[in-house]
Design a protein around this motif. Structure first.
Motif, mmCIF file in Angstrom:
data_model
loop_
_atom_site.group_PDB
_atom_site.id
_atom_site.type_symbol
_atom_site.label_atom_id
_atom_site.label_comp_id
_atom_site.label_asym_id
_atom_site.label_seq_id
_atom_site.Cartn_x
_atom_site.Cartn_y
_atom_site.Cartn_z
ATOM 1 N N CYS A 1 0.870 -1.181 0.000
ATOM 2 C CA CYS A 1 0.000 0.000 0.000
ATOM 3 C C CYS A 1 0.898 1.219 0.000
ATOM 4 O O CYS A 1 1.905 1.261 0.714
ATOM 5 N N SER A 2 0.538 2.219 -0.808
ATOM 6 C CA SER A 2 1.401 3.400 -0.912
ATOM 7 C C SER A 2 0.551 4.663 -0.903
ATOM 8 O O SER A 2 -0.562 4.680 -1.429
ATOM 9 N N GLY A 3 1.061 5.720 -0.310
ATOM 10 C CA GLY A 3 0.306 6.981 -0.239
ATOM 11 C C GLY A 3 -0.753 6.916 0.845
ATOM 12 O O GLY A 3 -0.641 6.138 1.798
ATOM 13 N N GLY B 1 4.797 0.442 2.362
ATOM 14 C CA GLY B 1 4.926 1.005 1.017
ATOM 15 C C GLY B 1 6.319 0.878 0.422
ATOM 16 O O GLY B 1 7.029 -0.114 0.650
ATOM 17 N N TYR B 2 6.720 1.886 -0.342
ATOM 18 C CA TYR B 2 8.025 1.818 -1.025
ATOM 19 C C TYR B 2 9.179 1.883 -0.028
ATOM 20 O O TYR B 2 10.279 1.413 -0.314
ATOM 21 N N GLU B 3 8.915 2.451 1.154
ATOM 22 C CA GLU B 3 9.942 2.446 2.201
ATOM 23 C C GLU B 3 10.305 0.998 2.556
ATOM 24 O O GLU B 3 11.471 0.662 2.746
ATOM 25 N N ALA C 1 2.894 4.221 3.308
ATOM 26 C CA ALA C 1 3.876 5.288 3.543
ATOM 27 C C ALA C 1 4.066 6.098 2.281
ATOM 28 O O ALA C 1 3.736 5.652 1.176
ATOM 29 N N ARG C 2 4.593 7.294 2.465
ATOM 30 C CA ARG C 2 5.141 8.046 1.335
ATOM 31 C C ARG C 2 6.651 7.867 1.441
ATOM 32 O O ARG C 2 7.183 7.698 2.540
ATOM 33 N N SER C 3 7.334 7.868 0.320
ATOM 34 C CA SER C 3 8.766 7.603 0.356
ATOM 35 C C SER C 3 9.517 8.559 -0.552
ATOM 36 O O SER C 3 9.400 8.479 -1.773
ATOM 37 N N LYS C 4 10.254 9.459 0.069
ATOM 38 C CA LYS C 4 11.085 10.380 -0.725
ATOM 39 C C LYS C 4 12.199 9.588 -1.415
ATOM 40 O O LYS C 4 12.588 9.881 -2.532
ATOM 41 N N ARG C 5 12.704 8.564 -0.703
ATOM 42 C CA ARG C 5 13.839 7.820 -1.262
ATOM 43 C C ARG C 5 13.476 7.124 -2.567
ATOM 44 O O ARG C 5 14.293 7.037 -3.479
ATOM 45 N N PHE C 6 12.230 6.642 -2.672
ATOM 46 C CA PHE C 6 11.845 5.890 -3.872
ATOM 47 C C PHE C 6 11.829 6.774 -5.120
ATOM 48 O O PHE C 6 11.845 6.276 -6.246
ATOM 49 N N MET C 7 11.825 8.096 -4.917
ATOM 50 C CA MET C 7 11.873 9.019 -6.057
ATOM 51 C C MET C 7 13.267 8.984 -6.710
ATOM 52 O O MET C 7 13.440 9.455 -7.818
ATOM 53 N N GLN C 8 14.243 8.442 -5.983
ATOM 54 C CA GLN C 8 15.615 8.444 -6.506
ATOM 55 C C GLN C 8 15.993 7.071 -7.070
ATOM 56 O O GLN C 8 15.802 6.049 -6.404
ATOM 57 N N TYR D 1 17.773 4.290 -4.980
ATOM 58 C CA TYR D 1 16.984 3.527 -3.999
ATOM 59 C C TYR D 1 16.062 2.522 -4.687
ATOM 60 O O TYR D 1 15.739 1.473 -4.133
ATOM 61 N N ARG D 2 15.650 2.858 -5.907
ATOM 62 C CA ARG D 2 14.833 1.879 -6.644
ATOM 63 C C ARG D 2 15.689 0.659 -7.004
ATOM 64 O O ARG D 2 15.195 -0.465 -7.047
ATOM 65 N N THR D 3 16.978 0.884 -7.205
ATOM 66 C CA THR D 3 17.874 -0.248 -7.458
ATOM 67 C C THR D 3 17.967 -1.122 -6.207
ATOM 68 O O THR D 3 17.931 -2.359 -6.297
ATOM 69 N N GLY E 1 -2.842 2.221 -4.318
ATOM 70 C CA GLY E 1 -2.345 3.584 -4.149
ATOM 71 C C GLY E 1 -3.016 4.553 -5.100
ATOM 72 O O GLY E 1 -4.055 4.245 -5.694
ATOM 73 N N GLY E 2 -2.396 5.711 -5.244
ATOM 74 C CA GLY E 2 -2.941 6.752 -6.119
ATOM 75 C C GLY E 2 -1.971 7.078 -7.238
ATOM 76 O O GLY E 2 -0.992 6.357 -7.471
ATOM 77 N N ASP E 3 -2.285 8.186 -7.879
ATOM 78 C CA ASP E 3 -1.483 8.711 -8.991
ATOM 79 C C ASP E 3 0.029 8.657 -8.805
ATOM 80 O O ASP E 3 0.764 8.163 -9.650
ATOM 81 N N GLY E 4 0.467 9.232 -7.675
ATOM 82 C CA GLY E 4 1.902 9.329 -7.392
ATOM 83 C C GLY E 4 2.524 7.941 -7.299
ATOM 84 O O GLY E 4 3.594 7.678 -7.862
ATOM 85 N N SER E 5 1.819 7.040 -6.626
ATOM 86 C CA SER E 5 2.339 5.680 -6.462
ATOM 87 C C SER E 5 2.488 5.003 -7.818
ATOM 88 O O SER E 5 3.468 4.278 -8.056
ATOM 89 N N PHE E 6 1.546 5.237 -8.709
ATOM 90 C CA PHE E 6 1.595 4.592 -10.023
ATOM 91 C C PHE E 6 2.753 5.165 -10.854
ATOM 92 O O PHE E 6 3.387 4.458 -11.634
ATOM 93 N N ARG E 7 3.003 6.457 -10.677
ATOM 94 C CA ARG E 7 4.134 7.084 -11.382
ATOM 95 C C ARG E 7 5.444 6.421 -10.949
ATOM 96 O O ARG E 7 6.317 6.127 -11.758
ATOM 97 N N GLY E 8 5.551 6.187 -9.652
ATOM 98 C CA GLY E 8 6.751 5.532 -9.117
ATOM 99 C C GLY E 8 6.923 4.127 -9.686
ATOM 100 O O GLY E 8 8.017 3.708 -10.052
ATOM 101 N N LEU E 9 5.798 3.410 -9.790
ATOM 102 C CA LEU E 9 5.841 2.041 -10.316
ATOM 103 C C LEU E 9 6.278 2.012 -11.772
ATOM 104 O O LEU E 9 6.984 1.105 -12.210
#
Ligand code: ADP
Length: 319
Positions: free
Chosen positions: A8-10, A40-42, A71-78, A81-83, A101-109
């Motif tokens: 679950c994200s966001g 979440g992504y954390e 959770a929200r995860s600033k690190r996953f934007m980089q 960290y996705r590696t 999740g929502g929009d932001g989570s899908f963008r990350g995916l």
């Protein structure tokens, strides 16, 4: 055996737990091994990835929120960290994710899939119901029911004391909850960020109604409008001449026992998500529209502003 994970994200919504329960049960039915990713992504980055079984989801159907955290995860934007997240999934041999999740989570995916080929299916989950491409997002019905019960209760006291109540719903950019709640609760005033308003245009009519015996007013306003709810209450006192109070529903709207509809939609969204991943959909969001369930691409869902139903908006213009 193939492994599959859920996270679950966001923002959390009521309905996530029924989705998690069905995820485990349906994955096992399909001979997959289900995993939870906590927080979440954390949790992907910190390797909080755990095999799940029937015993982990016993009794969670009736609970709001999410057993596995969000959770929200600033690190996953980089990308670096996705590696790390990809390396963690590799250690568990997981290459399929169901993400609530929502929009932001899908963008990350989407970024994660492009870089590392992790397949995913997004399940739209937000009480604002503002994800483009789907008419329904998990959690909306439960939130609307909580608002309905709250407004009905406030109406009782408003009528007893001859008061105006300004009831603030969630929705920073989106007035969906306020619009639907106002319409289905019979409010006298509804203010949302999408529609310009002029309080002065209601003054004559509201004063006339008081003269004709009206004992109370219910105003449902979205948190995203240009004024504070207290300013709307002050307007009732100063211009309409009725004592008034503000009631901010806040996080009440996110929690609570999931409605029957959210439990059913959780079941359907997750069934489609797993079937899609086992079929030909490697990166999609499962959407619900007038034509039923449809897999949509990230481009169709993310970054576009969802419009409110124009038919329902005419209701506002007649207030
Ligand atoms: P929601 O999914 O409810 O829209 P957010 O917008 O807060 O919630 O996004 C949830 C998380 O998704 C963020 O905390 C971040 O980890 C991830 N995310 C959002 N946008 C991106 C992006 N462009 N690239 C990578 N990750 C992203």
């Amino acid at each position: 055996m193939t492994n599959i994970a859920i996270l679950c994200s966001g923002g959390d919504v009521s309905g996530m737990n029924p989705a998690i329960k069905h995820f485990v049960e349906y994955a096992l039915q399909k001979k997959l091994i289900p995993y939870f990713v906590y927080d979440g992504y954390e949790g992907l980055i910190d390797n909080k990835i755990v095999k799940a079984g029937y015993e982990d989801v016993a009794g969670i159907m009736i609970r709001g929120g999410t057993k596995i955290g969000s959770a929200r995860s600033k690190r996953f934007m980089q990308p670096e960290y996705r590696t790390v997240a990809k390396q963690n999934l590799d250690t568990h041999n997981i290459d399929m994710l169901v993400v609530l999740g929502g929009d932001g989570s899908f963008r990350g995916l989407h970024a994660f899939y492009k870089e590392h080929g992790i397949k995913f299916c997004g399940v739209p989950s937000t009480i604002d119901n503002d994800i483009n491409g789907t008419d329904y997002c998990l959690g909306v019905d439960t939130a609307l029911n909580i608002i309905k019960v709250s407004i009905d209760a406030i109406r009782d006291t408003a009528a007893s004391f001859r008061r105006a109540f300004v009831i603030e719903t969630m929705g920073r950019d989106c007035g969906y909850l306020a619009l639907i709640s106002s319409l289905t609760s019979g409010a006298e005033l509804c203010l949302i960020p999408e529609v310009e308003y002029d309080l002065a245009s209601h003054e004559e009519e509201f004063k006339k109604q008081i003269k004709n015996g009206r004992r109370y007013f219910i105003a449902v306003v979205s948190e995203g409008i240009k004024q504070d709810s207290q300013e709307i209450a002050d307007w009732f006192e100063q211009k309409i001449g009725i004592e008034s109070r503000v009631s901010i529903l806040g996080h009440l709207q996110r929690g609570g026992n999931p409605s029957t509809y959210d439990r059913l939609m959780a079941y359907k969204f997750v069934t489609y998500a797993i079937d899609g991943l086992l079929g030909s959909y490697e990166e999609s969001v499962i959407c619900y529209t007038k034509s039923g369930f449809e897999f949509k691409s990230i481009d169709e869902v993310v970054g576009k502003h969802k419009q409110l139903d124009s038919g329902l908006l005419t209701y506002l213009s007649k207030m």
